[in-house]
Design an enzyme around this catalytic site. Structure first.
Site, PDB file in Angstrom:
ATOM      1  CG  HIS A 127      -0.211  -0.068   2.536  1.00 52.08           C
ATOM      2  ND1 HIS A 127       0.354   1.022   3.151  1.00 52.08           N
ATOM      3  CD2 HIS A 127       0.035  -1.125   3.352  1.00 52.08           C
ATOM      4  CE1 HIS A 127       0.895   0.665   4.300  1.00 52.08           C
ATOM      5  NE2 HIS A 127       0.729  -0.642   4.441  1.00 52.08           N
ATOM      6  CG  ASP A 128      -0.348   4.275   1.396  1.00 51.97           C
ATOM      7  OD1 ASP A 128      -1.107   5.211   1.100  1.00 51.97           O
ATOM      8  OD2 ASP A 128      -0.653   3.377   2.203  1.00 51.97           O
ATOM      9  N   GLY A 181       4.870  -1.136   2.576  1.00 51.90           N
ATOM     10  CA  GLY A 181       4.101   0.085   2.408  1.00 51.90           C
ATOM     11  C   GLY A 181       4.959   1.332   2.328  1.00 51.90           C
TER      12      GLY A 181
END
Length: 266
Positions: free
Chosen positions: A121-122, A139
């Protein structure tokens, strides 16, 4: 009309360009988008929040925009994965959506994410990044343009990898990696990615300058301080040299930057 296999499952609000192709048993959920000329192969899954650019290939058994592997993530958060034009995600790879409201995990143009790789994520990947099988990025990892991530490489969350880097197979990185270098083993670097620089037709004078700056920055003392002093003194004349030096001091939240280490230290 897009070429959609009759066994594919398409959400009512999914947006699929008329020139796209969707294979058998693919799943494209509500809110997912597929750009012009892109191919979604059989059994691929585009979750809500997946935004696929033009002329991309999303191979079988991939999952794009799956839920973040974050214990604190609120499933009601609206977030995305954006894959830019011309990128290819091979079979079994996973790319998770961002954790923050209206934010995106981003993959740049003409990237190749090979089989069974994972992007958390991100993350933000630049253009023309190649990520080999069984490598993973935690992440909030940032990867610059033209970087090659070899097989089995593990990138710890919240680190930066500069542009033009070569990460050797089975490397493990928990610190930032400056642009244009070769990285190997655990938080180790060894000179510049000369093959990559030459393939991108970087001028010889820029390569010579990079070598001098590398020796200066890592010659002793604090690399951040050395890089800032060199930059402020105008020692970098080329764009590549300036990019190399800026990486060391432009992010105050850096967890630290890798240094060259001997075999005995490895």
């Amino acid at each position: 009309m897009a070429s959609i296999h009759p066994t594919a499952i398409i959400g009512e609000n999914a947006k699929i360009d008329p020139t796209a192709e969707v294979g058998a048993y693919a799943i494209i959920e509500n809110g997912a988008e597929v750009g012009a000329g892109s191919v979604i192969e059989p059994h691929a899954r585009l979750c809500s929040g997946a935004k696929i650019g033009a002329n991309c290939t999303i191979s079988s058994f991939t999952t794009i925009a799956g839920l973040p592997q974050d214990l604190h993530f609120d499933k009601s958060t609206i977030s995305y994965v954006e894959i830019a034009d011309g990128s290819v995600v091979r079979e079994g790879a996973t790319i998770h959506r961002a954790t923050k409201e209206n934010a995106s995990t981003k993959i740049g143009k003409n990237c190749l994410i090979m089989a069974n790789a994972h992007i958390g994520h991100d993350c933000v990947f630049g253009d023309r990044v190649i990520m080999a099988p069984f490598s993973a990025a935690g992440g909030f990892v940032e990867v610059g343009n033209d970087t090659f991530i070899s097989g089995g490489v593990m990138l710890h969350q919240k680190i930066r990898v500069g542009e033009g880097v070569m990460l050797s197979g089975n490397s493990a990185l928990s610190l930032d990696v400056p642009p244009f270098v070769n990285s190997l083993s655990r938080n180790n670097i060894a000179g510049f990615n000369l093959v990559g620089l030459m393939r991108r037709k970087v001028a010889r004078e820029a390569i010579a300058e990079l070598k001098k700056l590398y020796a200066l920055v890592y010659g002793g003392g604090n690399p951040r301080k050395n890089a800032k002093e060199a930059f402020d003194s105008g020692l970098a004349k080329t764009n590549e040299g300036k990019t190399f030096l800026r990486f060391f001091f432009e992010n105050e939240n850096s967890k630290g930057i890798v240094r060259p280490r001997s075999r005995n230290e490895d």
